[in-house]
Design a protein around this motif. Sequence first.
Motif, mmCIF file in Angstrom:
data_model
loop_
_atom_site.group_PDB
_atom_site.id
_atom_site.type_symbol
_atom_site.label_atom_id
_atom_site.label_comp_id
_atom_site.label_asym_id
_atom_site.label_seq_id
_atom_site.Cartn_x
_atom_site.Cartn_y
_atom_site.Cartn_z
ATOM 1 N N TYR A 1 -9.908 -11.444 -6.712
ATOM 2 C CA TYR A 1 -10.362 -12.461 -6.407
ATOM 3 C C TYR A 1 -10.535 -11.459 -5.084
ATOM 4 C CZ TYR A 1 -8.993 -16.716 -9.135
ATOM 5 O OH TYR A 1 -8.208 -16.559 -10.022
ATOM 6 N N ILE A 2 -10.494 -10.257 -4.877
ATOM 7 C CA ILE A 2 -10.289 -8.889 -3.731
ATOM 8 C C ILE A 2 -11.906 -8.464 -3.442
ATOM 9 C CG2 ILE A 2 -8.782 -7.589 -1.980
ATOM 10 C CD1 ILE A 2 -7.667 -10.295 -2.367
ATOM 11 N N GLN A 3 -12.714 -8.737 -2.375
ATOM 12 C CA GLN A 3 -13.588 -7.956 -2.620
ATOM 13 C C GLN A 3 -14.004 -5.926 -1.834
ATOM 14 O OE1 GLN A 3 -16.055 -9.397 -5.301
ATOM 15 N NE2 GLN A 3 -14.700 -10.339 -4.440
ATOM 16 N N GLY A 4 -14.443 -5.368 -1.876
ATOM 17 C CA GLY A 4 -14.891 -4.124 -1.554
ATOM 18 C C GLY A 4 -13.316 -2.753 -1.287
ATOM 19 N N SER A 5 -13.532 -3.035 0.057
ATOM 20 C CA SER A 5 -12.434 -1.907 -0.012
ATOM 21 C C SER A 5 -11.323 -2.616 0.821
ATOM 22 C CB SER A 5 -12.857 -1.185 1.615
ATOM 23 O OG SER A 5 -13.155 -2.123 2.854
ATOM 24 N N LYS A 6 -11.265 -3.613 0.414
ATOM 25 C CA LYS A 6 -9.567 -4.048 0.500
ATOM 26 C C LYS A 6 -9.092 -3.975 -0.701
ATOM 27 C CE LYS A 6 -10.396 -8.160 3.889
ATOM 28 N NZ LYS A 6 -9.433 -9.422 4.228
ATOM 29 N N ARG A 7 -9.213 -3.385 -1.921
ATOM 30 C CA ARG A 7 -9.080 -3.607 -3.101
ATOM 31 C C ARG A 7 -8.126 -2.322 -3.117
ATOM 32 N NH1 ARG A 7 -13.710 -5.119 -7.811
ATOM 33 N NH2 ARG A 7 -13.414 -6.737 -7.778
ATOM 34 N N ASN A 8 -8.523 -1.501 -2.119
ATOM 35 C CA ASN A 8 -7.695 -0.463 -1.873
ATOM 36 C C ASN A 8 -5.852 -0.948 -1.150
ATOM 37 O OD1 ASN A 8 -10.232 1.262 -2.420
ATOM 38 N ND2 ASN A 8 -10.403 1.950 -0.602
ATOM 39 N N PHE A 9 -5.973 -1.252 -1.172
ATOM 40 C CA PHE A 9 -4.947 -2.291 0.024
ATOM 41 C C PHE A 9 -3.964 -3.350 -1.584
ATOM 42 C CE2 PHE A 9 -6.646 -0.558 3.234
ATOM 43 C CZ PHE A 9 -6.145 -0.096 3.737
ATOM 44 N N LEU A 10 -4.645 -3.380 -2.483
ATOM 45 C CA LEU A 10 -4.284 -5.004 -2.978
ATOM 46 C C LEU A 10 -2.616 -3.597 -3.981
ATOM 47 C CD1 LEU A 10 -4.409 -6.940 -4.371
ATOM 48 C CD2 LEU A 10 -5.812 -6.561 -6.260
ATOM 49 N N PHE B 1 -4.768 -12.427 2.822
ATOM 50 C CA PHE B 1 -3.925 -12.057 4.286
ATOM 51 C C PHE B 1 -3.084 -10.740 4.451
ATOM 52 C CE2 PHE B 1 -4.667 -16.922 5.266
ATOM 53 C CZ PHE B 1 -5.919 -16.721 6.056
ATOM 54 N N LEU B 2 -1.863 -10.342 3.478
ATOM 55 C CA LEU B 2 -1.279 -9.073 2.976
ATOM 56 C C LEU B 2 -1.976 -8.141 3.415
ATOM 57 C CD1 LEU B 2 1.133 -10.428 0.715
ATOM 58 C CD2 LEU B 2 1.792 -10.932 3.184
ATOM 59 N N ILE B 3 -3.029 -8.365 2.497
ATOM 60 C CA ILE B 3 -4.288 -7.016 3.444
ATOM 61 C C ILE B 3 -4.781 -6.999 4.402
ATOM 62 C CG2 ILE B 3 -6.149 -6.281 2.301
ATOM 63 C CD1 ILE B 3 -6.183 -7.211 -0.706
ATOM 64 N N GLU B 4 -5.085 -7.945 4.818
ATOM 65 C CA GLU B 4 -5.442 -7.719 6.784
ATOM 66 C C GLU B 4 -4.276 -6.882 7.495
ATOM 67 O OE1 GLU B 4 -6.509 -11.379 7.256
ATOM 68 O OE2 GLU B 4 -8.255 -10.977 6.474
ATOM 69 N N LEU B 5 -2.573 -7.136 7.102
ATOM 70 C CA LEU B 5 -1.737 -7.110 7.916
ATOM 71 C C LEU B 5 -1.338 -5.150 7.464
ATOM 72 C CD1 LEU B 5 1.689 -9.012 7.993
ATOM 73 C CD2 LEU B 5 1.620 -6.704 7.499
ATOM 74 N N ILE B 6 -1.176 -4.700 6.242
ATOM 75 C CA ILE B 6 -1.673 -3.795 6.175
ATOM 76 C C ILE B 6 -2.297 -2.794 6.706
ATOM 77 C CG2 ILE B 6 -1.223 -1.782 4.477
ATOM 78 C CD1 ILE B 6 0.081 -4.355 2.454
ATOM 79 N N GLU B 7 -3.843 -3.945 6.183
ATOM 80 C CA GLU B 7 -4.524 -2.939 7.178
ATOM 81 C C GLU B 7 -4.358 -2.527 8.709
ATOM 82 O OE1 GLU B 7 -9.056 -3.685 5.279
ATOM 83 O OE2 GLU B 7 -7.850 -4.948 6.018
ATOM 84 N N ASN B 8 -4.506 -3.699 9.341
ATOM 85 C CA ASN B 8 -3.866 -3.245 10.896
ATOM 86 C C ASN B 8 -3.094 -2.943 10.883
ATOM 87 O OD1 ASN B 8 -6.325 -5.121 11.308
ATOM 88 N ND2 ASN B 8 -4.918 -7.168 11.080
ATOM 89 N N TYR B 9 -1.983 -2.998 10.379
ATOM 90 C CA TYR B 9 -0.342 -1.809 10.437
ATOM 91 C C TYR B 9 -1.172 -0.624 10.475
ATOM 92 C CZ TYR B 9 4.202 0.711 10.350
ATOM 93 O OH TYR B 9 5.169 1.363 10.269
ATOM 94 N N LYS B 10 -1.929 0.134 9.630
ATOM 95 C CA LYS B 10 -2.294 1.252 9.196
ATOM 96 C C LYS B 10 -2.863 1.647 11.133
ATOM 97 C CE LYS B 10 -1.545 1.781 4.377
ATOM 98 N NZ LYS B 10 -0.732 3.079 4.859
ATOM 99 N N ARG B 11 -3.861 0.710 11.283
ATOM 100 C CA ARG B 11 -4.954 0.930 12.330
ATOM 101 C C ARG B 11 -3.811 1.102 13.815
ATOM 102 N NH1 ARG B 11 -8.424 -2.983 11.766
ATOM 103 N NH2 ARG B 11 -9.421 -2.363 9.269
#
Length: 124
Positions: free
Chosen positions: A20-29, A95-105
């Motif tokens: 269900y998770i594509q591309g680089s988002k899988r790194n944060f899965l 959405f949690l992946i996006e949250l973690i990505e934004n937190y790191k940024r």
Amino acid sequence: MALEQLQPATDQQASVYSPYIQGSKRNFLPYAISLYQKGVLEGHRKIEGSDNIPFVATWNIVTLPSDLTRCRMQFDGNAELSYEVTMASFEFISFLIELIENYKRYRVTDFSQAFYRKMLRIED
């Protein structure tokens, strides 16, 4: 609980959601699954030109990606500022992946605009 302290979920746990998770988002899965399994998150909604508003998000934990997760959010400790949204758990994990990505940024624990649009039922 600080996001830096998250331990990644096992490969076996992540493999259930990986289709269900594509591309680089899988790194944060694995980290998103670990956060999901906690069932609670405290953060701050960024408000431009004003102070950030604290929130507490809680959700039920399900086992299958297609099962429904109900997320409840309360802002500023005020019961009148409570909202609820239900979605498939794979979508919530995204959405949690996006949250973690934004937190790191940006070092801010906050959901994405897309999450708030869904929660407030605002159509694009």
